[in-house]
Design a protein around this motif. Structure first.
Motif, PDB file in Angstrom:
ATOM      1  N   GLU A  13       0.829  -1.194   0.000  1.00 41.26           N
ATOM      2  CA  GLU A  13       0.000   0.000   0.000  1.00 41.26           C
ATOM      3  C   GLU A  13       0.867   1.248   0.000  1.00 41.26           C
ATOM      4  OE1 GLU A  13      -3.823  -1.810   2.471  1.00 41.26           O
ATOM      5  OE2 GLU A  13      -2.657  -0.144   3.286  1.00 41.26           O
ATOM      6  N   ALA A  14       0.308   2.319  -0.497  1.00 42.75           N
ATOM      7  CA  ALA A  14       1.024   3.588  -0.494  1.00 42.75           C
ATOM      8  C   ALA A  14       1.508   3.913   0.910  1.00 42.75           C
ATOM      9  CB  ALA A  14       0.133   4.699  -1.023  1.00 42.75           C
ATOM     10  N   GLY A  15       2.726   4.386   0.985  1.00 47.00           N
ATOM     11  CA  GLY A  15       3.333   4.683   2.270  1.00 47.00           C
ATOM     12  C   GLY A  15       4.122   3.535   2.853  1.00 47.00           C
ATOM     13  N   PRO A  87       2.038   5.307  -5.541  1.00 45.22           N
ATOM     14  CA  PRO A  87       1.524   4.562  -6.695  1.00 45.22           C
ATOM     15  C   PRO A  87       2.382   4.744  -7.946  1.00 45.22           C
ATOM     16  CG  PRO A  87      -0.289   5.537  -5.506  1.00 45.22           C
ATOM     17  CD  PRO A  87       0.965   6.066  -4.872  1.00 45.22           C
ATOM     18  N   GLU A  88       2.969   5.908  -8.127  1.00 44.16           N
ATOM     19  CA  GLU A  88       3.801   6.147  -9.290  1.00 44.16           C
ATOM     20  C   GLU A  88       5.119   5.383  -9.258  1.00 44.16           C
ATOM     21  OE1 GLU A  88       3.712  10.225  -7.099  1.00 44.16           O
ATOM     22  OE2 GLU A  88       2.399   8.476  -7.309  1.00 44.16           O
ATOM     23  N   VAL A 116       2.327  -0.612  -6.122  1.00 41.03           N
ATOM     24  CA  VAL A 116       1.942   0.203  -4.975  1.00 41.03           C
ATOM     25  C   VAL A 116       0.507   0.655  -5.177  1.00 41.03           C
ATOM     26  CG1 VAL A 116       2.480   2.188  -3.550  1.00 41.03           C
ATOM     27  CG2 VAL A 116       4.314   0.983  -4.755  1.00 41.03           C
ATOM     28  N   SER A 117      -0.341   0.273  -4.273  1.00 39.53           N
ATOM     29  CA  SER A 117      -1.749   0.609  -4.368  1.00 39.53           C
ATOM     30  C   SER A 117      -2.149   1.599  -3.292  1.00 39.53           C
ATOM     31  CB  SER A 117      -2.611  -0.649  -4.251  1.00 39.53           C
ATOM     32  OG  SER A 117      -2.429  -1.269  -2.990  1.00 39.53           O
ATOM     33  N   GLU A 118      -3.257   2.274  -3.550  1.00 38.12           N
ATOM     34  CA  GLU A 118      -3.760   3.222  -2.577  1.00 38.12           C
ATOM     35  C   GLU A 118      -4.905   2.619  -1.812  1.00 38.12           C
ATOM     36  OE1 GLU A 118      -2.355   6.526  -2.023  1.00 38.12           O
ATOM     37  OE2 GLU A 118      -3.417   5.869  -0.213  1.00 38.12           O
TER      38      GLU A 118
END
Length: 118
Positions: A13-15, A87-88, A116-118
């Motif tokens: 996940e993002a972060g 995500p990028e 990477v997903s949000e």
């Protein structure tokens, strides 16, 4: 003559954080530069980070402060510690080896997917 095998990719996940590894085998000659490049779908392959055999590093502006490249010369292993993933950052990450003397010698790994997903 240099074989590279990446590992450590996956979905986060993002972060979040991931640590990529690249195991090199064959004839590893110094001086050399190893690095990570990435390619997202529909985009050109871009440099992420490099590190020389004596430890000098360079980073793409987009990852500066978030990613850290390192190497263990005794184990012929390259690492990329990725934090604060966005995500990028989603792409296939490739390990690269470049001999810095004599005739040009360049090797690439097969890549490892980072999502990477949000």
């Amino acid at each position: 003559q240099v074989q590279l095998v990446e590992s450590g990719g996956g979905s986060v996940e993002a972060g979040g954080s991931l640590r990529l590894s690249c195991a090199a085998s064959g004839i590893i000659s110094s001086p050399n530069t190893m690095g990570w490049h990435r390619q997202a779908p529909g985009k050109q392959r871009e440099l992420v980070a490099t590190i020389t055999s004596v430890g000098s590093t360079n980073y793409a502006e987009s990852v500066k402060g978030r990613f850290s490249i390192s190497r263990d010369n005794a184990k012929n292993t390259l690492y990329l510690q990725m934090t604060s993933l966005k995500p990028e950052d989603t792409a296939v990450y490739y390990c690269n080896y470049q001999r810095n003397w004599g005739p040009k010698v360049v090797s690439w790994g097969q890549g490892t997917q980072v999502t990477v997903s949000e």
